[in-house]
Design an enzyme around this catalytic site. Structure first.
Site, PDB file in Angstrom:
ATOM      1  CD  GLU A 123      -2.512  -1.352   2.664  1.00 51.16           C
ATOM      2  OE1 GLU A 123      -2.201  -0.539   3.568  1.00 51.16           O
ATOM      3  OE2 GLU A 123      -3.291  -2.292   2.835  1.00 51.16           O
ATOM      4  N   PRO A 124       1.592   1.556  -1.065  1.00 53.87           N
ATOM      5  CG  PRO A 124       2.445   1.709  -3.236  1.00 53.87           C
ATOM      6  CD  PRO A 124       1.714   0.781  -2.303  1.00 53.87           C
ATOM      7  N   GLY A 125       1.761   5.075  -0.585  1.00 50.32           N
ATOM      8  CA  GLY A 125       1.002   6.323  -0.727  1.00 50.32           C
ATOM      9  C   GLY A 125       1.942   7.501  -0.839  1.00 50.32           C
ATOM     10  NE  ARG A 126       5.453   9.241   4.236  1.00 50.18           N
ATOM     11  CZ  ARG A 126       5.086  10.071   5.207  1.00 50.18           C
ATOM     12  NH1 ARG A 126       5.397  11.346   5.117  1.00 50.18           N
ATOM     13  NH2 ARG A 126       4.423   9.632   6.261  1.00 50.18           N
ATOM     14  NE  ARG A 128       4.063  14.731   6.809  1.00 50.44           N
ATOM     15  CZ  ARG A 128       5.391  14.692   6.799  1.00 50.44           C
ATOM     16  NH1 ARG A 128       6.091  15.693   6.250  1.00 50.44           N
ATOM     17  NH2 ARG A 128       6.037  13.665   7.311  1.00 50.44           N
ATOM     18  CB  CYS A 179      -2.413  33.997  15.418  1.00 51.27           C
ATOM     19  SG  CYS A 179      -2.867  35.491  14.528  1.00 51.27           S
TER      20      CYS A 179
END
Length: 463
Positions: A316-319, A360, A391
């Site tokens: 399951e590759p995503g990034r 992130r 802010c």
């Protein structure tokens, strides 16, 4: 196999010199491992993607904006598909999902992993074949499970005993037999941030090996769900396959226990994803072909040790697909110079986005790179921190980077590697509308996710 820890991976001879050791003109150089395949500079120093200058993109679509290289995204899909011939590659939609991406995943012949009713709705809205989808999630609702069953989703990765009970009731009521995998946590400590390590015991995902054995016993005894195999996902931003070896050994050990107790050899095994990408020069990602080769050898070896038939593998590759394909384009608004305790100085370069379009850095202490994107500069590099407009003191996009000393208001700054989780985790903090996603391909740009407006924000506020 590489056994380096994430965040400390680099081949000394292959890496360029650190920014502070380069000649001034080197601050304009693009390091190819950080950028999508069609990104380059023109003679004036302007960044181009897919043949389109970012100055034109900013003028037409505004900033901030996520700029996606469609050719790069599709090429990464194909690279994983081809590396894992004979296995199933599920693109992890949580990293970034929209209708266009779903179509690309379908056209390039991959499967799709979704983890919520909303992601499932996006996939179904453009006709993605449900039999090539998998549904994840640690707390799937009755409504989400029902929709997945009624849509014919190819497999559901069950995450708890309560979920098994819910899904069993739904399946009985409808007279169907959905395919399921049991998500296990195998006690592997992946070398990554604590918030994205998912296989140790003290976290919310999956079932411990004894609990997974109980779950398999329950499913096989009741006979309502079609138990296809086990699932193991050890975390994200991982740069070696050693942890996968330990995970495979433990999860296949459970497969052997299930065989010995029930006389059933489960035909499938999912080893998850989490393969790393390069955010800075310190990151050394593994090529998909190398990952596939290592995982196959690991599974074959462990199956031989347990006298198991080799199960059908899925990943399951995503990034690693979405992340490098995209950069975020900002406009500089203000620049402040501050003196540091050790006699140096730092420029705080404030841009027109920030933690609402990329959380992130604040959430994971993630590292990013940045470059001046709208012109060439002949000035010396200056230590800079790219910060947002929100802010919060922690509203930091890039903690430390060397930018030209003459960086000024109106300049464009590009931050590579923002295709994974930036738009997916974006918010409206301070009531800032979320940026658009622009897909650029063969000299043309189009909006695939439009910019939010203040009218969008007000529409939800019923007073």
């Amino acid at each position: 196999m590489r056994a380096h820890e994430a965040g400390a991976m680099h081949a000394e001879a292959a890496q360029p010199a650190p920014a502070w050791l380069r000649e001034p003109e080197d601050v304009n150089i693009l390091l190819p491992q950080l950028w999508a395949k069609t990104v380059r500079r023109d003679d004036e120093g302007v960044l181009e993607v897919g043949g389109v200058p970012v100055t034109e993109l900013a003028a037409e679509f505004g900033t901030p904006a996520y700029i996606l290289d469609e050719a790069d995204f599709r090429a990464r899909l194909r690279e994983y598909r081809d590396a894992f011939t004979g296995a199933d590659v599920y693109y992890a939609g949580k990293s970034f999902l929209c209708k266009a991406v779903v179509r690309w995943v379908d056209e390039e012949g991959l499967c799709l992993d979704v983890c919520s009713g909303g992601e499932l709705a996006v996939a179904l809205s453009v006709g993605f074949p449900p039999e090539r989808m998998g549904l994840h999630g640690n707390n799937k609702s009755v409504a989400e499970l029902t929709r997945a069953v009624e849509a014919g989703v190819g497999r559901i990765v069950v995450d708890s005993g309560h979920e098994i009970d819910r899904l069993t009731a739904i399946a009985r009521e409808r007279g169907v037999r959905p395919k399921v995998l049991i998500r296990t946590k195998v006690g592997v400590e992946a070398h990554t941030h604590a918030y994205i390590a998912t296989a140790h015991e003290d976290q919310k995902f999956g079932l411990s090996l004894p609990a997974a054995a109980d779950a398999a016993r329950k499913i096989l005894t009741e006979g309502v769900l079609d138990l296809r195999g086990l699932h193991s996902h050890i975390g994200s931003q991982i740069f070696d396959t050693s942890a996968f070896e330990v995970a495979a050994r433990r999860v296949l050990g459970l497969q052997a226990e299930i065989r010995d107790e029930h006389g059933v050899e489960l035909p499938e095994l999912d080893l998850g994803g989490g393969y790393g990408m390069a955010y800075t020069t310190q990151d050394d990602p593994i090529a998909p072909a190398e990952i596939a080769d290592h995982l196959r050898k690991i599974v074959d070896h462990e199956c031989s040790a347990y006298d198991l038939a080799t199960p059908h593998l899925s990943v399951e590759p995503g990034r690693a697909i979405s992340g490098p394909s995209t950069f975020t384009l900002y406009e500089v608004g203000t620049v402040k110079h501050v003196d540091l305790d050790f006699g140096a100085s730092r420029a705080y370069v404030s841009v027109d986005g920030g933690m609402s379009d990329n959380i992130r850095t604040a959430l994971y202490d993630a590292n990013y790179s940045a470059t001046l994107a709208s012109r060439v500069s002949e000035t010396a590099p200056l230590l800079a921190r790219v910060v947002g407009k929100h802010c919060e003191a922690g509203d930091i996009v890039v903690k430390d980077e060397f930018l030209p000393a003459d960086v000024s208001p109106g300049d464009l700054i590009a931050v590579p590697g923002t295709g994974a989780y930036s738009r997916s985790m974006a918010s409206n903090y301070n009531h800032v509308p979320r940026p658009p996603v622009l897909a650029v391909h063969d000299g043309a740009a189009r909006v695939i996710v439009r910019r939010e407006t203040e009218e969008d924000l007000l529409r939800l506020d019923v007073g």
